[in-house]
Structure formats: C-alpha cells, structure tokens
Design a protein around this motif. Sequence first.
Motif, PDB file in Angstrom:
ATOM      1  N   LEU A  64      -5.164  22.599   3.096  1.00 36.14           N
ATOM      2  CA  LEU A  64      -4.321  23.564   3.177  1.00 36.14           C
ATOM      3  C   LEU A  64      -4.085  24.080   1.902  1.00 36.14           C
ATOM      4  CD1 LEU A  64      -2.075  22.876   6.198  1.00 36.14           C
ATOM      5  CD2 LEU A  64      -4.008  24.181   6.114  1.00 36.14           C
ATOM      6  N   ALA A  65      -4.002  23.181   0.768  1.00 34.53           N
ATOM      7  CA  ALA A  65      -3.567  23.929  -0.530  1.00 34.53           C
ATOM      8  C   ALA A  65      -4.751  24.359  -1.236  1.00 34.53           C
ATOM      9  CB  ALA A  65      -3.142  22.636  -1.482  1.00 34.53           C
ATOM     10  N   GLY A  66      -5.909  24.279  -0.759  1.00 31.77           N
ATOM     11  CA  GLY A  66      -6.972  25.057  -1.100  1.00 31.77           C
ATOM     12  C   GLY A  66      -7.863  24.483  -2.523  1.00 31.77           C
ATOM     13  N   GLY A  67      -7.263  23.323  -2.755  1.00 33.13           N
ATOM     14  CA  GLY A  67      -7.969  23.201  -4.176  1.00 33.13           C
ATOM     15  C   GLY A  67      -9.439  22.423  -3.989  1.00 33.13           C
ATOM     16  N   ARG A  73       1.100  -1.130  -0.111  1.00 38.51           N
ATOM     17  CA  ARG A  73      -0.002   0.004  -0.085  1.00 38.51           C
ATOM     18  C   ARG A  73       0.915   1.127   0.107  1.00 38.51           C
ATOM     19  NH1 ARG A  73      -2.201  -1.638   5.418  1.00 38.51           N
ATOM     20  NH2 ARG A  73      -0.389  -3.103   5.170  1.00 38.51           N
ATOM     21  N   ILE A  74       0.454   2.080  -0.794  1.00 32.57           N
ATOM     22  CA  ILE A  74       1.276   3.516  -0.818  1.00 32.57           C
ATOM     23  C   ILE A  74       0.245   4.623  -0.103  1.00 32.57           C
ATOM     24  CG2 ILE A  74       2.340   5.233  -2.046  1.00 32.57           C
ATOM     25  CD1 ILE A  74       2.890   3.197  -4.177  1.00 32.57           C
ATOM     26  N   VAL A  75       0.532   5.443   0.757  1.00 33.21           N
ATOM     27  CA  VAL A  75      -0.366   6.499   1.241  1.00 33.21           C
ATOM     28  C   VAL A  75       0.346   7.619   0.756  1.00 33.21           C
ATOM     29  CG1 VAL A  75      -0.862   7.795   3.492  1.00 33.21           C
ATOM     30  CG2 VAL A  75      -0.499   5.503   3.842  1.00 33.21           C
ATOM     31  N   ALA A  76      -0.554   8.459  -0.151  1.00 34.99           N
ATOM     32  CA  ALA A  76      -0.228   9.667  -0.819  1.00 34.99           C
ATOM     33  C   ALA A  76      -0.719  10.848  -0.232  1.00 34.99           C
ATOM     34  CB  ALA A  76      -0.510   9.520  -2.337  1.00 34.99           C
ATOM     35  N   HIS A  77       0.012  12.028  -0.278  1.00 31.58           N
ATOM     36  CA  HIS A  77      -0.324  13.207   0.175  1.00 31.58           C
ATOM     37  C   HIS A  77       0.343  14.324  -0.665  1.00 31.58           C
ATOM     38  CE1 HIS A  77       3.109  14.340   2.799  1.00 31.58           C
ATOM     39  NE2 HIS A  77       3.332  13.120   2.589  1.00 31.58           N
ATOM     40  N   VAL A  78      -0.213  15.462  -0.592  1.00 33.61           N
ATOM     41  CA  VAL A  78       0.296  16.738  -1.128  1.00 33.61           C
ATOM     42  C   VAL A  78       1.433  17.448  -0.178  1.00 33.61           C
ATOM     43  CG1 VAL A  78       0.011  18.755  -2.293  1.00 33.61           C
ATOM     44  CG2 VAL A  78      -1.060  16.717  -2.983  1.00 33.61           C
ATOM     45  N   CYS A  79       2.265  18.092  -0.729  1.00 33.00           N
ATOM     46  CA  CYS A  79       3.296  18.628  -0.178  1.00 33.00           C
ATOM     47  C   CYS A  79       3.456  20.136  -0.767  1.00 33.00           C
ATOM     48  CB  CYS A  79       4.665  18.085   0.136  1.00 33.00           C
ATOM     49  SG  CYS A  79       4.840  16.534   0.853  1.00 33.00           S
ATOM     50  N   MET A 111      -5.405   7.447   0.096  1.00 34.26           N
ATOM     51  CA  MET A 111      -5.171   9.004   0.301  1.00 34.26           C
ATOM     52  C   MET A 111      -6.083   9.971   1.121  1.00 34.26           C
ATOM     53  SD  MET A 111      -5.663  10.428  -3.693  1.00 34.26           S
ATOM     54  CE  MET A 111      -4.546   9.274  -4.228  1.00 34.26           C
ATOM     55  N   PRO A 112      -6.083  11.085   1.538  1.00 38.21           N
ATOM     56  CA  PRO A 112      -7.208  11.683   1.902  1.00 38.21           C
ATOM     57  C   PRO A 112      -7.457  12.511   0.551  1.00 38.21           C
ATOM     58  CG  PRO A 112      -4.959  12.954   2.558  1.00 38.21           C
ATOM     59  CD  PRO A 112      -4.923  11.754   1.924  1.00 38.21           C
ATOM     60  N   ARG A 113      -8.448  13.561   0.562  1.00 34.74           N
ATOM     61  CA  ARG A 113      -8.862  14.308  -0.678  1.00 34.74           C
ATOM     62  C   ARG A 113      -7.542  15.197  -0.818  1.00 34.74           C
ATOM     63  NH1 ARG A 113     -14.641  14.097  -1.930  1.00 34.74           N
ATOM     64  NH2 ARG A 113     -15.463  12.431  -0.522  1.00 34.74           N
ATOM     65  N   ILE A 114      -6.708  14.621  -1.526  1.00 33.41           N
ATOM     66  CA  ILE A 114      -5.287  15.123  -1.950  1.00 33.41           C
ATOM     67  C   ILE A 114      -5.541  16.959  -2.365  1.00 33.41           C
ATOM     68  CG2 ILE A 114      -3.712  13.325  -1.740  1.00 33.41           C
ATOM     69  CD1 ILE A 114      -3.811  13.619  -4.843  1.00 33.41           C
ATOM     70  N   GLY A 115      -4.768  17.688  -1.908  1.00 35.99           N
ATOM     71  CA  GLY A 115      -4.785  19.145  -2.316  1.00 35.99           C
ATOM     72  C   GLY A 115      -5.885  19.679  -1.934  1.00 35.99           C
ATOM     73  N   CYS A 116      -6.881  19.508  -1.226  1.00 37.17           N
ATOM     74  CA  CYS A 116      -7.836  19.896  -1.017  1.00 37.17           C
ATOM     75  C   CYS A 116      -8.259  20.667   0.389  1.00 37.17           C
ATOM     76  CB  CYS A 116      -9.208  19.083  -1.309  1.00 37.17           C
ATOM     77  SG  CYS A 116      -9.305  18.679  -2.928  1.00 37.17           S
ATOM     78  N   PHE A 120      -2.389  17.327   6.987  1.00 36.97           N
ATOM     79  CA  PHE A 120      -2.489  15.656   7.020  1.00 36.97           C
ATOM     80  C   PHE A 120      -0.737  15.413   7.306  1.00 36.97           C
ATOM     81  CE2 PHE A 120      -1.685  11.752   4.649  1.00 36.97           C
ATOM     82  CZ  PHE A 120      -2.669  11.040   5.305  1.00 36.97           C
ATOM     83  N   VAL A 121       0.238  16.154   7.120  1.00 29.44           N
ATOM     84  CA  VAL A 121       1.531  15.812   7.368  1.00 29.44           C
ATOM     85  C   VAL A 121       1.740  15.225   8.933  1.00 29.44           C
ATOM     86  CG1 VAL A 121       2.468  16.751   5.352  1.00 29.44           C
ATOM     87  CG2 VAL A 121       2.375  18.208   7.526  1.00 29.44           C
ATOM     88  N   LEU A 122       1.064  16.190   9.812  1.00 30.61           N
ATOM     89  CA  LEU A 122       0.974  15.944  11.184  1.00 30.61           C
ATOM     90  C   LEU A 122       0.681  14.565  11.611  1.00 30.61           C
ATOM     91  CD1 LEU A 122      -0.314  19.392  12.504  1.00 30.61           C
ATOM     92  CD2 LEU A 122       2.170  18.734  12.363  1.00 30.61           C
ATOM     93  N   ALA A 123      -0.359  14.252  10.807  1.00 27.20           N
ATOM     94  CA  ALA A 123      -0.783  12.857  11.114  1.00 27.20           C
ATOM     95  C   ALA A 123       0.380  11.612  10.627  1.00 27.20           C
ATOM     96  CB  ALA A 123      -2.097  12.471  10.476  1.00 27.20           C
TER      97      ALA A 123
END
Length: 160
Positions: free
Chosen positions: A130-133, A20-26, A123-128, A36-39
């Motif tokens: 703090l990134a504001g997407g 499994r790969i957990v993906a997130h936006v930086c 993934m969470p809803r990436i980019g949505c 999400f990076v805190l989690a």
Amino acid sequence: MTEIAYVRGDATAPRGKGVRIVAHVCNDLGGWGKGFVLAVSRRWPEPEAAFRRWHRERAANDFGLGAAQFVQVAPHLWVANLVGQRGIRTGRSTGVPVRYEAIDRALGHLADKAVELGASVHMPRIGCGLAGGRWERVEPLVRERLVERGIPVTVYDFGA
C-alpha cells in the motif's frame, strides 16, 4: 556475508528457531486497517494496540517517520512497527506514501534491536504494498542496515 533469503509463505509465521522479529511498515497517521497489518492483527492483537497507543500519545514519545516500535508477542517473537509511510493513498492521491529515508532510519533501529536480542528478521517486501514503494529501492536499505551487520533476513512472498 549473509544474504537475504527469499521464500514463499506467510511472514506472520516466521521460519526458523531462536528469537525472531517480524517487521513491517506503518503510516504516520496512526491508521491500521489495510494490507499486511490485517494479517498481523489476525495473529496477535498486541502490535495494533501498541501502535494505536504510540500514535495517540505521540506528543510525549518518538512516534514519527523513521521511528520503530517493538512489541513482544511470544517468548521468542517480536513485531516491529516501522513508520516508513507519510499518510495513505486515497482516490485523490498523487504520488506514493512510501518514504525511503524513513524506512532506512527505522531499519537502523530494527538492526540495533535484532543485535541486542540476537534475533533474525522476517518481513514481507516492506514499503512495497500500500505504501507504493519499489523493492529495487528498499532491498539495498535492508542489505546495508541488516545483512551487512550479520543479521539473518528472510523476505516472504505470500502464496503457495
């Protein structure tokens, strides 16, 4: 065709078996300290350390918008740091830091890695956050880059 599975839960505790790969936006500033990076950091120290090193050494590597870094945190578990955000929101910010084209490029790298490993993506809803997407803009990218390649994707909405 595979569909995106939407579940309530914690993306740092990905469901299922196998790789499994957990993906997130930086962001592209090297900042890691909100959202999400805190989690991610509460669960594994390696992704933050790798991201900070990747940013620090960016003159000699591929760090930048659209890049992806893969950090193994357990025998069958990886974290994907996807650079899809230009800067961060501040009190004086106008506009949002999300960069959809960068997320799209990073998702392409993620798809290649998932295929290589035979992995599912979580993934969470990436980019949505703090990134504001907007998910309406990100979801089609996830479908095109991952789902259409037959990669199982689970999107987690945090909560009970």
